[in-house]
Design a protein around this motif. Structure first.
Motif, short mmCIF file in Angstrom:
data_model
loop_
_atom_site.label_atom_id
_atom_site.label_comp_id
_atom_site.label_asym_id
_atom_site.label_seq_id
_atom_site.Cartn_x
_atom_site.Cartn_y
_atom_site.Cartn_z
N GLN A 431 0.82 -1.21 0.00
CA GLN A 431 0.00 0.00 0.00
C GLN A 431 0.86 1.26 0.00
N ARG A 432 2.06 1.17 0.53
CA ARG A 432 2.97 2.33 0.55
C ARG A 432 3.72 2.51 -0.77
N ASP A 433 3.67 1.49 -1.62
CA ASP A 433 4.43 1.52 -2.87
C ASP A 433 3.49 1.80 -4.04
N PRO A 434 3.57 2.98 -4.67
CA PRO A 434 2.62 3.32 -5.74
C PRO A 434 2.79 2.47 -6.99
N ARG A 435 3.85 1.66 -7.08
CA ARG A 435 4.06 0.81 -8.25
C ARG A 435 3.98 -0.68 -7.92
N ALA A 439 -1.02 -2.03 -6.03
CA ALA A 439 -1.43 -0.78 -6.66
C ALA A 439 -1.93 -1.02 -8.08
N ASP A 508 4.61 3.22 -14.32
CA ASP A 508 5.63 4.27 -14.28
C ASP A 508 5.55 5.21 -15.48
#
Length: 534
Positions: A431-435, A439, A508
């Motif tokens: 959840q903290r990693d947008p990639r 996500a 990205d």
């Protein structure tokens, strides 16, 4: 397969459905087993993720020899999970979050401590004497025929009180119900109405293809391809599985659910892809969504996937709504087979193919099979038929919410071990990693909601070439191109016309117009491109 624009259909045609094995989702009381209150505490996660419905594995009273599929009372909640009041609170909370609830319906068998079986086994003259499958011994005193249990050994067990054998497709403690008995059918209908009246939105029918067995009890033939397979697969189950009369049983179940507008019936079916169309029905409807595991069974390359998808679309009736499943409590984690990079590609495939997507808890974080020490095994298949690598516990291990020792699942000792926390996939980190792949799942579901093309549009296959699987989704004059690189090396993609990149599996790249009608797909990359009208 292509189709002109159509109106929005029933809710399950646009829904994304998430299977939850309740015992492994979230524990609320420290006993090491997930429960209804634990699931209630995670509704915010489900809403954040974006699923539209949850399918719960059995929550009924059970001795739990087989993940709760051995039911002692269809109309009560097992104490390990909570109570009927706790279920009602959960149902209300999920509905308030716009998430529907699908329960497992297990109409093929009960536990042997169910009141129905206790009465049926007590005497050949009891009121429920014919509610299960009973037969006299063979002339030599042995089982009536050669039918096998899926958990090994004969499918027949002797009952001294009746001086007869009863049949069990699965465990000895799971006697099969007799669907030729109209009173039994009526009792199952009453069970369905009990839960439908409480507000559940549908059922997933367990073992729906085996509800009727051959009335003559004819022996199953030897399977000529049995070499290397576990003992239960050494016969071809002609007289125990997928009998023509089974469809009448499914039609009966469908009639019950059709008495409640807006409810859905999906089901576990068997056999090759070319058989799946029968489970939809024609003049008399059967399942809304026969579960399709073709993607799990396919070889993982562009040409094989192209053939798998085409064969499925060709096998279902014109009126049928497709369905795609990439995981489940009985299926090995596909991330362990294809790896995390291609798991991202599979996520895009699942959410952009025409049809209803199903996935299993943990698939959204790319979870792999969890190693289970021999002394911690629960799965009866592995205990009774060991050594074939088919243990299902690695899929059923508790959900890992964070990187703590018990993964945020419980404050006690988890009923099955979790994978080692170092480097293990978990919800909090992703959840903290947008990639992250989590996500990606979330972004794909959001895009699916925003684009009618992806929910109800037509499907137009393109020729798979150079390791790239591609197809268009169309809705009126709108078109979306999906291209998936199944290789680990870059591949060039060309198309006609102008387009805008909507999403890459790498998460990205910005959504922006593409300068020309081509793009270099990176290894293990999928893209979604919105095409300008031609």
């Amino acid at each position: 397969m292509s189709e002109a624009s159509r109106n929005e259909g029933a809710w399950w045609e646009s829904a994304v459905i998430y299977e939850i094995a309740l015992i492994s989702f979230q524990d609320s009381d420290g006993d090491g087993k997930g429960d209804l209150a634990g699931l209630t505490s995670r509704i915010d996660y489900l809403k954040w993720l974006g699923v539209d419905a949850v399918w719960l594995t059995p929550v009924y009273k059970s001795p739990f020899r087989d993940l709760g599929y051995d039911i002692s009372d269809y109309c009560s909640i097992d104490r390990a999970f909570g109570s009927l009041e706790a279920f009602d609170r959960l149902l209300k909370a999920l509905h308030a979050a716009d998430i529907r609830v699908i329960l497992d319906l297990v109409p093929n068998h009960t536990a042997n401590d169910h009141a129905w079986f206790i009465e049926s086994s007590s005497s050949r003259n009891s009121a429920k004497a014919d509610w299960y499958i009973w037969a006299d011994a063979a002339e030599n005193g042995g089982p009536p025929n050669n039918w096998l249990s899926r958990f090994g050994g004969s499918g027949w067990e002797w009952c001294e009180a009746r001086r007869q054998y009863y049949y069990h497709s699965f465990l000895v403690e799971q006697p099969d119900l007799n669907w030729r008995n109209p009173q039994l059918r009526a009792a199952i209908a009453d069970v369905m109405r009990f839960w439908l009246d409480r507000g559940v939105d549908g059922f997933r029918v367990d073992a729906s293809a085996v509800l009727i067995k051959d009335a003559l009890l004819r022996d199953n033939p030897h399977n000529p391809q049995a070499k290397g397979k576990p003992p239960p697969q050494r016969q071809t189950p002609v007289f125990t599985d997928d009998r023509p009369e089974t469809m009448d049983c499914i039609e009966f179940i469908r009639e019950v659910i059709d008495g409640y507008p807006g409810r859905m019936l999906c089901g576990e079916v068997q056999g090759k892809t070319d058989r799946i169309g029968h489970f939809y029905g024609n003049d008399r409807p059967r399942l809304h969504l026969p579960l399709n595991f073709a993607l799990l069974d396919s070889q993982w390359d562009a040409l094989s996937l192209q053939a798998t998808i085409d064969a499925y679309f060709n096998a279902i009736p014109d009126h049928a709504w497709p369905v795609w499943v990439i995981g489940g409590h009985d299926k090995q984690r596909i991330a362990s087979q294809i790896g995390e990079p291609q798991m991202r590609v599979l996520a895009m495939l699942l959410m952009t193919l025409r049809g209803t997507p199903f996935f299993f808890m943990g698939d959204e974080i790319g979870r792999k099979r969890v190693p289970i020490p021999p002394d911690r095994v629960h799965d009866p298949f592995e205990k009774l038929v060991p050594g074939y690598g088919l243990c299902r516990d690695p899929e059923r291990a508790p959900m890992r919410w964070d990187d703590s020792s018990n993964g945020g699942f419980t404050t006690g000792d988890p009923w099955l071990p979790l994978e080692p926390r170092d480097g293990a996939a978990n919800v909090a980190a992703q959840q903290r990693d947008p990639r992250s792949i989590l996500a990606l799942f979330r972004a794909l579901m959001r895009l699916r909601r925003e684009r009618a093309c992806l929910r109800h549009g037509g499907y137009e296959p393109l020729r798979a070439q150079n390791d790239v699987l591609a197809y268009r989704r169309t809705d009126g004059g709108k078109e979306i191109l999906v291209a998936l690189n199944i290789a680990a090396e870059p591949r060039k993609l060309h198309w006609q016309g102008r387009g805008r990149l909507l999403m890459s599996t790498h998460l990205d790249l910005p959504s922006e117009p593409l300068p020309d009608a081509s793009i270099l797909l990176r290894g293990n990359e999928g893209v979604i491109i919105e095409l300008e009208p031609r």
